[in-house]
Design an enzyme around this catalytic site. Sequence first.
Site, PDB file in Angstrom:
ATOM      1  N   TYR A   6       0.837  -1.207   0.000  1.00  0.00           N
ATOM      2  CA  TYR A   6       0.000   0.000   0.000  1.00  0.00           C
ATOM      3  C   TYR A   6       0.870   1.256   0.000  1.00  0.00           C
ATOM      4  O   TYR A   6       1.895   1.313   0.683  1.00  0.00           O
ATOM      5  CB  TYR A   6      -0.936  -0.007   1.201  1.00  0.00           C
ATOM      6  CG  TYR A   6      -2.010   1.038   1.113  1.00  0.00           C
ATOM      7  CD1 TYR A   6      -2.857   1.080   0.023  1.00  0.00           C
ATOM      8  CD2 TYR A   6      -2.167   1.987   2.113  1.00  0.00           C
ATOM      9  CE1 TYR A   6      -3.851   2.050  -0.078  1.00  0.00           C
ATOM     10  CE2 TYR A   6      -3.165   2.954   2.033  1.00  0.00           C
ATOM     11  CZ  TYR A   6      -3.990   2.980   0.925  1.00  0.00           C
ATOM     12  OH  TYR A   6      -4.964   3.944   0.829  1.00  0.00           O
TER      13      TYR A   6
ATOM     14  N   HIS B 127       0.213   1.239   8.508  1.00  0.00           N
ATOM     15  CA  HIS B 127       0.564   0.233   7.508  1.00  0.00           C
ATOM     16  C   HIS B 127       2.077   0.073   7.450  1.00  0.00           C
ATOM     17  O   HIS B 127       2.827   0.877   7.978  1.00  0.00           O
ATOM     18  CB  HIS B 127       0.078   0.643   6.111  1.00  0.00           C
ATOM     19  CG  HIS B 127      -1.234   1.330   6.115  1.00  0.00           C
ATOM     20  ND1 HIS B 127      -2.381   0.677   6.444  1.00  0.00           N
ATOM     21  CD2 HIS B 127      -1.576   2.610   5.854  1.00  0.00           C
ATOM     22  CE1 HIS B 127      -3.388   1.528   6.381  1.00  0.00           C
ATOM     23  NE2 HIS B 127      -2.924   2.707   6.034  1.00  0.00           N
TER      24      HIS B 127
END
Length: 682
Positions: free
Chosen positions: A296, A342
């Site tokens: 991501y 993340h």
Amino acid sequence: MDLVIIEAPAKRETLKKYLGSGYDVFATKGHIRDLPQKSFGLDMHNHFEPKYEIMPDKKSLISELKSKASGAEHVLIATDPDREGEAIAWHIANVLSLPENKKCRIQFNEISQKAVQHALTQPREVDKKLVDAQQARRVLDRIVGYKLSPILCKKIKPRLSAGRVQSVALKLVVDREKEIEAFKPEEYWPVTAFLVKNNEIFKSNLEKRKGKKYLPAKEEEAKIVVDAVKDENFIVEKIKRSTTKSHAPAPFTTSTMQQDALNKAGLSVKRTTSAAQQLYEGVDVAGEGKIALITYIRTDSTRVSTDAQNACREFARKLYGDKFVPEKPNIYAKKASAQDAHEAIRPINMNITPEKVKSSLSPDNYKLYKLIYERFLASQMSEAVYSNVTANITAGEYEFKSVGKTMEFAGYTAAYKEFEGDEKQEISRLPALEEKEALRAKEVKAEQKFTKPPARYTEASLVKAMEEKGIGRPATYAATIMVITSREYVVKEGKSLMPTELGRNVTEYLDKFFSSVINVKFTAHMENRLDDIASKDDDWHDVVDSFWTGFSKLLSESDASGFSLKAEPVETDIVCDKCGHKMLLREGRYGKFLGCSNFPACRNIMPYEDEKKVVGKCPDCGGDVVARKSKKGKTFFSCKNYPDCKFMSWYPTTGQRCPECKEPLIIKNKKIVCSSCNYKEA
């Protein structure tokens, strides 16, 4: 069959590979509900409650989504793993009338079989705290945009916009330009001796005079030094030897990726964002089909999974040898302001090297994938080791210094070299020197130089400044820069960002009336408050209310003020065809127009045709066709000879007619086509 709902259609094919035949994948193409496009959409008397609406272009899509959801055994929402994605998931759940406690939300940091299959086993409820944080940001931005922009239009120029973050980014660019303009360069004359040892020439730079730091300020002073030492013996007084180590850089965050992509690969923030999105969602690779290559892309974390760390270390060991891999994995400390939601940006599979997929990638995608891959590989490699030698050398009352640096062990630099700026120092070596030995100078010379102002921001350095100052978050950096450039508040000169006169005026006005809220410190504070909504129990209504209490007073004061930065109308040589007075060039809501100087006695207005806007020839009379604006601001094209010639088109024309039906030929989607029949030119 289960239904998996995602945002981007580009992910669909990649995901279906890993989900199998028991799943249908549906893409919403981003948000499906939002605040209204043409109205404020907030109930200011009811705790700023948003009035969400189905987006006009998503009505048929939602009908299809509801139909698929009604026939699915389970509905899983796999929107992006960030606050925006969480908000989209919440809107989807609302539209589908899913219970609040329904465990329908899944997320993955990478589109790989392992990550997707694991996500299926970990469904959870939609995280309302993340939704509230995004909602607060959306409401704050709507308040600033809708309440402040009209004031700028009234006080400066029509069609202007302001933004909570964009206006602060603009202020950084404007303030830097003011620093550059106020800077007064100072002259100085560094003196360099070119010394000889065993037929090897090396540099030594003037450092001191009579034991004190000394840098000649004028040519006369430098000439005195040169004349005094050029025939002197240069004595090596002291030699200092040391070893330094350079630690491997952390894997990319959004910010560092954008900086490196511009500095090392010449990719603008916009091109970097586009390439990263494609690499994350999936690209067609020969022999593999559509696969995702990176994790991501919107993150402020340098953390990586243990599996990825071990795979990287093993790959580096096979490629370079044991010495290039440290005994323990490299772990990077996170910044205090980082959300750390993340992993860092990294390749999904180390075996898919940039060279293996080069032929399948566009030039931008290849450049970016190579940077991401090499940076991650380097992040788990050993330190680079350098030997340093510093020699203090005297000539009479003057002291010179020579510095040598040689690489003893490449370490991580075997995989990746960091950007060192335009004035990087070359790694050099000195000949073997001994203390007290005498050397002669082949040449001693002085060079005129001037101190330099601070450098203008580039997209990369502006992103870096925004991150360091806590303005915006990873998902907003690119959008912010695109807004201030598209609004023509800032222009690019090469890589540098320069404010336009319009950008300066906007900043000047905001500084005068809104300096307490449109500034770096306050904006960073608000970002932290938004983070608190997501991570603590802070109520988003209270955060917005505290902002509105002060902001509303500033709005009233500025609106009531007579201060204005509006440009005065410019008199033209064009005569009013109604009363004979000169026409004035004015700026209106839909651009420039001509208004009679005899206003209000004469209210005649005429369109203003900028000669630069000629876009073709008229197929009726052969005159110039110009771009105009309709009353609703829509661009159309008409003959400059109006009203004598009434030709009009919604597309630029070639001036020619169709050989089949004789209607005008137009330019549509970069092709020459007939405005009436199906004729197309090759």
